[in-house]
Design an enzyme around this catalytic site. Sequence first.
Site, PDB file in Angstrom:
ATOM      1  N   SER A 211       0.630  -1.283  -0.026  1.00 16.13           N
ATOM      2  CA  SER A 211      -0.044  -0.106  -0.026  1.00 16.13           C
ATOM      3  C   SER A 211       0.878   1.348  -0.079  1.00 16.13           C
ATOM      4  CB  SER A 211      -0.966  -0.046   1.203  1.00 16.13           C
ATOM      5  OG  SER A 211      -0.265   0.279   2.474  1.00 16.13           O
ATOM      6  N   LYS A 252       0.798   4.873   6.751  1.00 17.30           N
ATOM      7  CA  LYS A 252       0.181   5.800   5.830  1.00 17.30           C
ATOM      8  C   LYS A 252       0.812   7.265   6.006  1.00 17.30           C
ATOM      9  CE  LYS A 252      -2.950   2.563   5.036  1.00 17.30           C
ATOM     10  NZ  LYS A 252      -2.851   1.747   3.462  1.00 17.30           N
TER      11      LYS A 252
END
Length: 347
Positions: A211, A252
Site C-alpha cells: 500500500s 500511511k
Amino acid sequence: MSNFDENENHEELQEGTTSEEIKALIENGTPLTKEEKRLEKERRKEEKRLEKERRKQEKLERKMQKEGLDDLPEVSMADLKRAAKQAAEESRRAMEEVEGKTSGNVNESEASSEEAGEPASEATKASGMTSDESADGKEQSEDSETEEPDAAEEKERGGRRRKKSKRKERPEDVNIVKDLLSLIIYIGIVILICFLIITYVGRRTTVHGDSMEPTLQSGDSLWINMLAYRFGEPKRYDIIVFPYQDDVNYIKRIIGLPGETVQITDNGDILINGEVLVEPKQFDRIRNNGIASSPITLGPDEVFVLGDNRNNSRDSRWADVGNIKLDKIVGRAAFRLTPFKKFGGID
C-alpha cells in the site's frame, strides 16, 4: 739468640703497643708475640662488634623510617662505641680468666708428661691442635657468631617481603571483585536503557503489503520514533504508524492536518481547504475517492491519511479507517534499517 732478642723487644713493646703499630708489624712480616696476637684478636673482635652495632643502628633507622616512629630515642655512634668498648673489656677479662685456667691445666699436663718422660711438644702434637690453630678456631667461632645475626636479619627480611607480597595480592583480589561488580552494573544499565528506548522511545517494525509503494516495499524494516508527537506537532507528508485492529497496524502518509477540510474530486485532485494540493512527489491519480468525495472537516486532534499506492490502499477514504486521532498514532517512521542499500531516512 736473635729470635730470643726479638721476642724480648716485642715484650717490651706490648704494653704500649697500639692497633696501628700491630698492623704495621703484620704488614712488615715481623712475627708477633702471644700478647700482640691477643691484642690484635681483641681489636678484630671490637671491630666486628662495632660493625654489628652499626648494622643494628641502620636497621633501627630503616624501621623508624618505614613505620614513621620519629619519637623513638636516637642512639649516637659515640654511645655505640662506648657500649662496644665495654663489651670488649668484659670479654677480654673473661678470656683472661679462661686463659689463666687453661694455662694452669696445660702446665699440669706438661709436668705430668715430663715425669712420664715425654716432651710437652709431643702432648700438644697428640692433641692435634697448636696454639695458633686454637686462636684461629676462636676467631672462626667469633666470625660465626657475627654471621648468625646476619642470617637472622636475612630471614626477617624474607619474612617481610612475603608479607608485602601477600599485602599486594589482597588489594588485587579486591580490585578484581570491584571490576566484576562495575561490569555487572554497567551491563544492567545498558539493558535498562535499551528497554526504555524500545518501550518508550522507538520501535522496530516491518512493512507487510504494497500500500506504500513505491516509497516502501513489503519486507522493509523501519525504526519508528514513538516520541515524535509527544514533543511536536504532526506535519504534512509524515509517514505514520497507527492501529487498525487489535493486532494490526497500518502505515500511511499524512495529507490533511487538524482543523483542515479535505476533499478528493472525481478527476483525482486533492483539495485542502478548497485549493488543489501540489505534492512534492508524483503519485498515481486517484480513481476512487471514497467518502472523501464530499468535503471532510478534521477535528483539532485528527489527521487525514492516504497510502502512496493510491489505488491499492485502505486509508481515510474508507469509513472503517476514517480520520486518525493523534493519541492513537504509535509513532513516525524515522528511517529504514533494511535493506542495507536503502538504509537511511524516508521521504
